[in-house]
Design a protein around this motif. Structure first.
Motif, PDB file in Angstrom:
ATOM      1  N   CYS A   1     -48.971  19.736 -25.258  1.00  0.00           N
ATOM      2  CA  CYS A   1     -49.574  19.403 -26.550  1.00  0.00           C
ATOM      3  C   CYS A   1     -50.054  20.674 -27.254  1.00  0.00           C
ATOM      4  O   CYS A   1     -50.848  21.437 -26.716  1.00  0.00           O
ATOM      5  CB  CYS A   1     -50.737  18.438 -26.328  1.00  0.00           C
ATOM      6  SG  CYS A   1     -51.589  17.990 -27.832  1.00  0.00           S
TER       7      CYS A   1
ATOM      8  N   VAL B   1     -51.636  20.647 -30.127  1.00  0.00           N
ATOM      9  CA  VAL B   1     -52.914  20.411 -30.804  1.00  0.00           C
ATOM     10  C   VAL B   1     -54.049  20.913 -29.909  1.00  0.00           C
ATOM     11  O   VAL B   1     -54.981  21.557 -30.359  1.00  0.00           O
ATOM     12  CB  VAL B   1     -53.089  18.912 -31.147  1.00  0.00           C
ATOM     13  CG1 VAL B   1     -54.456  18.648 -31.774  1.00  0.00           C
ATOM     14  CG2 VAL B   1     -51.981  18.440 -32.078  1.00  0.00           C
ATOM     15  N   CYS B   2     -53.955  20.637 -28.601  1.00  0.00           N
ATOM     16  CA  CYS B   2     -55.070  20.982 -27.691  1.00  0.00           C
ATOM     17  C   CYS B   2     -54.636  21.977 -26.619  1.00  0.00           C
ATOM     18  O   CYS B   2     -55.432  22.303 -25.738  1.00  0.00           O
ATOM     19  CB  CYS B   2     -55.596  19.713 -27.033  1.00  0.00           C
ATOM     20  SG  CYS B   2     -54.383  18.912 -25.984  1.00  0.00           S
TER      21      CYS B   2
ATOM     22  N   GLY C   1     -56.100  18.189 -23.618  1.00  0.00           N
ATOM     23  CA  GLY C   1     -56.304  16.748 -23.817  1.00  0.00           C
ATOM     24  C   GLY C   1     -56.979  16.483 -25.152  1.00  0.00           C
ATOM     25  O   GLY C   1     -57.992  17.099 -25.471  1.00  0.00           O
ATOM     26  N   CYS C   2     -56.364  15.595 -25.961  1.00  0.00           N
ATOM     27  CA  CYS C   2     -56.941  15.262 -27.273  1.00  0.00           C
ATOM     28  C   CYS C   2     -56.420  13.889 -27.697  1.00  0.00           C
ATOM     29  O   CYS C   2     -55.670  13.249 -26.962  1.00  0.00           O
ATOM     30  CB  CYS C   2     -56.591  16.331 -28.313  1.00  0.00           C
ATOM     31  SG  CYS C   2     -54.855  16.345 -28.776  1.00  0.00           S
TER      32      CYS C   2
ATOM     33  N   CYS D   1     -52.496  13.449 -27.833  1.00  0.00           N
ATOM     34  CA  CYS D   1     -51.751  13.361 -26.568  1.00  0.00           C
ATOM     35  C   CYS D   1     -52.398  12.354 -25.634  1.00  0.00           C
ATOM     36  O   CYS D   1     -52.059  12.312 -24.445  1.00  0.00           O
ATOM     37  CB  CYS D   1     -51.642  14.736 -25.908  1.00  0.00           C
ATOM     38  SG  CYS D   1     -53.216  15.477 -25.471  1.00  0.00           S
TER      39      CYS D   1
HETATM   40 ZN   LIG Z   1     -53.495  17.152 -27.042  1.00  0.00          ZN
END
Ligand SMILES: [Zn+2]
Length: 348
Positions: A272, A274-275, A279-280, A283
């Motif tokens: 992912c 984004v993170c 973990g976000c 995802c």
């Molecule tokens: Zn994520």
């Protein structure tokens, strides 16, 4: 008899007042009154000046100079204000509201939607890898969307909760395609192998909308059939594509999966962006995001289209365009793409 001091004080009073009074005059009539008040024969300046007669020569000179300075300033301001009042009266007659001499606020420039850009970018990468581009209808029949793709009759994806059915045509039940895979069937039925194309387009599923799902979204189908293409070729093509799209090598995961139309089937995850794996929301806290499904075309699909699976083989994949856009631009909620919110769209 007024003294020189009093006359100067009266002039100073005029000097402190005339400019603000001129700005308050908004029409040529009001400006005319203003002019008369200060410059008219019975105006303030004339009456002050007429009282200068009794002053001594020296005082007269000093006071006269002050009075003349004010008079010239009032006359100059009158010309200036007259022009402004005339132009605003002219614009009012034309129906123009506001001050056209103010700087413009600027006209926002149009631009392409980030999903369109993503679709174009994905397509151009596959074109550079030797794929051509195919197209198919968004309203499909059950045969092209399901049966020919080896979906068993009772497959859950065919149930009402997943598929939007539209009115039947004759004995054919029509639906909004749930994936871009029907384009494979149409290509194999109407042409001869080898095939190597992508089919970008809109697909529909009866799903609840949340940060990662929508009832309409975009897919890019990939399809390659000849007499030697294998799973290693699929892996290479997808790795090359992912590296080109994201501009760097990212941790990629191939997970065994199941689709009726491929065997073996894989799901391809990428770390992912984004993170960065922490973990976000995008995802679902897994650190990986599922970007696409793929696999080797099921022999039944080839036979359904009249191709001998002992001669022909190949792979297919389906890319979720929204997911690629979310990863690239760091967007953690798919719904933002559909809201037409200018503050969001203006960032791309
Ligand atoms: Zn994520």
């Amino acid at each position: 008899m007024p003294e020189s001091k009093e006359i100067v004080a009266a002039l100073e009073k005029i000097k402190s007042e005339y400019a603000a009074a001129a700005k308050a005059a908004k029409s040529s009539a009001e400006l005319g009154d203003w002019k008369a008040k200060y410059l008219g024969k019975k105006g303030e300046l004339s009456s002050v000046m007429s009282s200068m007669g009794a002053l001594g020569a020296e005082d007269k000179k000093v006071v006269g100079r002050i009075a003349n300075e004010i008079k010239s300033a009032v006359e100059a301001l009158y010309e200036e204000q007259l022009e402004a009042v005339h132009s605003s009266e002219y614009l009012a007659r034309l129906g123009v509201v506001g001050d056209v001499t103010l700087p413009s606020v600027g006209v926002p420039r149009g631009r392409t939607h980030p999903l369109y850009d993503t679709l174009e970018e994905i397509s151009s990468i596959f074109i550079s890898l030797g794929f051509s581009v195919a197209d198919g209808p968004e309203i499909e029949d059950d045969y092209h969307n399901f049966a020919a793709l080896n979906f068993p009759d009772a497959h859950p994806a065919k149930e009402m909760q997943d598929t939007f059915y539209v009115s039947s045509v004759g004995d054919k039940e029509m639906l909004l395609r749930t994936h871009t895979s029907p384009v494979q069937i149409r290509a194999m039925k109407s042409g001869k192998p080898p095939f190597k194309f992508i089919a970008p387009g809109r697909v529909y599923r009866h799903e609840a909308i949340d940060a990662a799902h929508s009832y309409v979204f975009h897919q890019v189908e990939g399809f390659c059939v000849d007499n030697k293409t294998n799973l290693a070729d699929l892996k290479t093509v997808l790795e090359m594509f992912i590296e080109k799209y994201f501009g760097k090598r990212l941790p990629i995961r191939f997970r065994p999966s199941y689709f009726p139309f491929t065997e073996p089937s894989v799901e391809v995850d990428v770390e992912c962006l984004v993170c960065s794996g922490a973990g976000c929301k995008a995802c679902k806290n897994s650190g990986y995001i599922e970007l696409l499904g793929a696999g080797m075309i099921h022999p039944n699909v080839l036979s359904n289209c009249g191709l001998d699976p002992n001669i022909w083989q190949g792979y297919a994949f389906g890319i979720g365009v929204e997911r690629f856009a979310m990863q690239k631009y760091g967007v953690d909620d798919m719904r933002l793409f559909y809201k037409n919110e200018m503050r969001f769209l203006g960032q791309f």
